[in-house]
Design an enzyme around this catalytic site. Structure first.
Site, PDB file in Angstrom:
ATOM      1  CB  SER A   1      -0.965  -0.010   1.318  1.00 55.13           C
ATOM      2  OG  SER A   1      -1.725   1.197   1.286  1.00 55.13           O
ATOM      3  N   GLY A   2       0.630   2.063  -1.327  1.00 54.01           N
ATOM      4  CA  GLY A   2       1.395   3.347  -1.078  1.00 54.01           C
ATOM      5  C   GLY A   2       2.678   3.283  -1.915  1.00 54.01           C
TER       6      GLY A   2
ATOM      7  N   GLY B   1      -0.399  -5.917  -2.301  1.00 55.37           N
ATOM      8  CA  GLY B   1       0.657  -6.840  -2.100  1.00 55.37           C
ATOM      9  C   GLY B   1       0.417  -7.597  -0.882  1.00 55.37           C
TER      10      GLY B   1
ATOM     11  CG  ASN C   1      -1.514   5.186  -0.134  1.00 58.44           C
ATOM     12  OD1 ASN C   1      -1.436   6.235  -0.393  1.00 58.44           O
ATOM     13  ND2 ASN C   1      -1.884   4.266  -1.108  1.00 58.44           N
TER      14      ASN C   1
ATOM     15  CD  GLU D   1      -3.176  -5.641   3.357  1.00 61.62           C
ATOM     16  OE1 GLU D   1      -3.428  -4.840   2.308  1.00 61.62           O
ATOM     17  OE2 GLU D   1      -4.074  -6.287   3.873  1.00 61.62           O
TER      18      GLU D   1
ATOM     19  CB  SER E   1      -4.737   2.721   0.909  1.00 64.13           C
ATOM     20  OG  SER E   1      -4.699   1.557   0.656  1.00 64.13           O
ATOM     21  CB  SER E   2      -6.901   0.538  -4.042  1.00 64.50           C
ATOM     22  OG  SER E   2      -6.312   1.663  -5.028  1.00 64.50           O
TER      23      SER E   2
ATOM     24  CB  THR F   1      -3.886   3.529  -7.530  1.00 63.65           C
ATOM     25  OG1 THR F   1      -4.439   2.446  -6.704  1.00 63.65           O
ATOM     26  CG2 THR F   1      -4.967   4.484  -8.391  1.00 63.65           C
TER      27      THR F   1
END
Length: 592
Positions: free
Chosen positions: A29-30, A304, A82, A306, A85-86, A34
């Site tokens: 994340s981050g 990714g 993030n 986690e 974050s998606s 995206t």
């Protein structure tokens, strides 16, 4: 460069007998997944163009880019890692035909984090769309939207996300809806549903004579007005449980705790179905002139690996997805290496291997696996999270990838490709069943809003689909895990049928600041993403590779003159007789 990867994929489509292409984007994340997706799509859309505008205004590639504000508003949120974050994965597939031009596009979503709707972690916040509506409440007459601290689903977390202007993002959302052909009435209904979810979260309950009652009817009345449903029916759906056995219908009161669970379940259901409906509408509007024929270009943007202090079922799903993708990556890279050596006539049988994670996938996603046992537990009378955890430990404690807990309870660990992750099973059975209030279907179909009526229709479509599955397989179980495993199998089938191109996004630091690189953090990501494993595969063979011509011209100075003539003749044949000025000079010198 990202554009170079897009170009390679397009060239793969254009080749005679070209295969469908896929760009797989991963990273934590981050890290920039995206943004990378946007850049790849913008390049491909610009490079190949569009065959027509379809219904409404704008070309297909314009519409593809207009989906971003919608998907980010409803699917992105601020997390500790993030600010944008998606919280879902997506597979975006373009249909390429008619002289390599975009004919249409479709979006498939995966694993939207619905638990975030009702609660968020410290230094996080709910989905952006809630705060966008609050920032633009002066423009939304009749919705009576308050401040973030007025709503239970928002007040215990962050109100502002650094670097994000909620008011400006709302304007972009409205422009995107209009560009995608969503009518003003439907837009208003969508905003009302979002505001209605916030009001629904403010409903409080107390026990009275072993049954729950509403402490204040005004939040539910406001929610019912926004959702276009009967207030009494909404109240009943939260405090009364309806049990149907055959033709017999029994009603029993819920406790206050059960009523809170029903309230939150209805809120998650509304948000999740709204997101699904928006994706379906986007797909209808993006279909353009696509006839189903032609080549396909797909882009996968998914979270990714986690690993947090507390990991639940959502983390296990995400990590299983990454195990499948890593397995595909390993096999693809290894296969490419073998093809290179075979083309050179070099045999390396028994000399090369790679870190295989198939045993992890089998542990998590096969018959008798961790997730299969979770589905089986739904049909076991009086099953609890503790009984499930005990069965998992008993069945898999000797597996080399399974980490047995030190104390009996509802936890276990998995030695993933990227490292060891410990999971807590509390709430897994309820989360996996994800039972909405029994009256939810009738409640939504009876709404005066067309959007909620369409959401109610989704229930019929899903029940029809499940009915077909049960006819084919009597033991079919309706659960979130079974739906996830089916969608993951479908995704991997799409990926394996295409030529893959990989983008690994690396996050430089945890502070979310520029011009700072944490070496340890970057190294961990290179390890977890399989980049170092790829290097290891290359090292096992012949790691240094340059074209023959480049090698000859680089080292010709150490070859005596007659040898130069033979070497230059060889590279001349490889290049169909073409020689640069230096080659011509040596050839003339040799002839003299």
């Amino acid at each position: 460069h990202l554009f170079a990867i897009g170009q390679d994929a397009i060239l793969g489509l254009k080749q005679a007998g070209g295969k469908n292409q896929a760009v797989l984007i991963s990273g934590e994340s981050g890290a920039g997944k995206t943004e990378s997706t946007k850049l790849v799509l913008s390049y491909v859309a610009e490079a190949v163009g569009s065959s027509g505008s379809g219904s409404g205004s704008g070309s297909v590639q314009d519409r593809i880019m207009q989906t971003n504000p919608v998907l980010e508003a409803f699917g992105n949120a601020m997390t500790v890692r993030n600010n944008n974050s998606s919280r879902f994965g997506k597979w975006l597939q373009m249909t390429i035909a008619d002289g390599c031009r975009v004919q249409g596009c479709s979006v498939t979503d995966y694993l939207l984090e619905l638990t975030r709707v009702c609660r968020q972690g410290e230094k996080e916040r709910n989905y952006h769309v809630f705060f966008q509506l609050i920032a633009a409440r002066s423009e939304l007459e009749g919705l009576n939207i308050g401040e973030p601290q007025d709503y239970r689903y928002l007040k215990d977390a962050q109100f502002k996300a650094p670097g994000i202007d909620d008011k400006r993002c709302f304007e972009e959302l409205r422009e995107a809806f209009t560009g995608l052909g969503v009518s003003d009435k439907d837009q208003t209904d969508i905003y009302k549903i979002v505001a209605g979810i916030l009001c629904l979260g403010n409903c409080d309950f107390a026990d009275q004579d072993d049954a729950a009652k509403l402490l204040d009817n005004s939040p539910s009345a406001q929610a019912a007005e926004l959702l276009g449903i009967n207030a009494a029916d909404l109240d009943k759906s939260m405090i009364v449980r309806t049990i149907t056995v055959g033709r017999d219908v029994t009603e029993t009161g819920r406790t206050a705790v059960q009523a809170v669970a029903a309230r939150d379940g209805l809120s998650r259901l509304l948000y999740g179905k709204l997101f699904k409906l928006l994706v379906a509408k986007i797909n209808t509007l993006l279909s353009g002139n696509a006839s189903g024929a032609g080549s396909f270009f797909g882009v996968l943007d998914i979270a990714g690996f986690e690993s947090f202090e507390q990991n639940s079922l959502e983390q296990l799903w995400i990590n299983l997805s990454n195990e499948h993708l890593q397995n595909h990556f390993n096999n693809h890279v290894f296969k490419m290496e073998l093809e290179d050596y075979n083309a050179e006539g070099i045999s390396l049988e028994g000399c090369m291997d790679f870190q295989d994670n198939s045993d992890i996938i089998a542990l998590l996603d096969s018959k008798g696996s961790v997730l299969a046992m979770l589905d089986e537990e739904l049909s076991v009378p009086k099953a609890t999270d503790a009984t499930y955890g005990a069965k998992v430990v008993k069945a898999h404690e000797k597996h080399p990838r399974f980490v047995k807990p030190k104390f009996a309870g509802t936890s276990f660990g998995i030695r993933h490709f990227a490292g060891e992750v410990h999971y807590g099973c509390d709430g897994w059975l309820a989360k996996n069943a994800d039972k909405a209030p029994e009256d939810a279907k009738a409640l939504l179909k009876g709404s005066s809003h067309s959007i909620l009526q369409e959401i109610g229709q989704l229930f019929d479509d899903e029940e029809g689909s499940m009915g077909q599955q049960r006819s084919a397989k009597k033991a079919a179980t309706k659960s979130l895990t079974s739906s996830f495993r089916t969608s993951l199998q479908s995704l991997m089938a799409k990926i394996e049928a295409r030529d893959p191109h990989f983008i690994r996004c690396v996050k430089p630091n945890m502070e979310k600041v520029p011009n700072k690189v944490s070496g340890k953090m970057v190294m961990e990501q290179l390890l977890f993403s399989g980049v170092l494993a790829t290097v290891r595969i290359r090292q096992q063979g012949y790691a240094y590779r340059v074209p023959h011509k480049t090698f000859v011209l680089m080292y010709r100075c150490i070859v005596h003159r007659p040898g130069k003539v033979r070497l230059l003749a060889l590279i001349g044949n490889e290049q169909n007789g073409a020689r640069d000025e230096q080659e011509a000079e040596y050839a003339a010198e040799a002839a003299a």
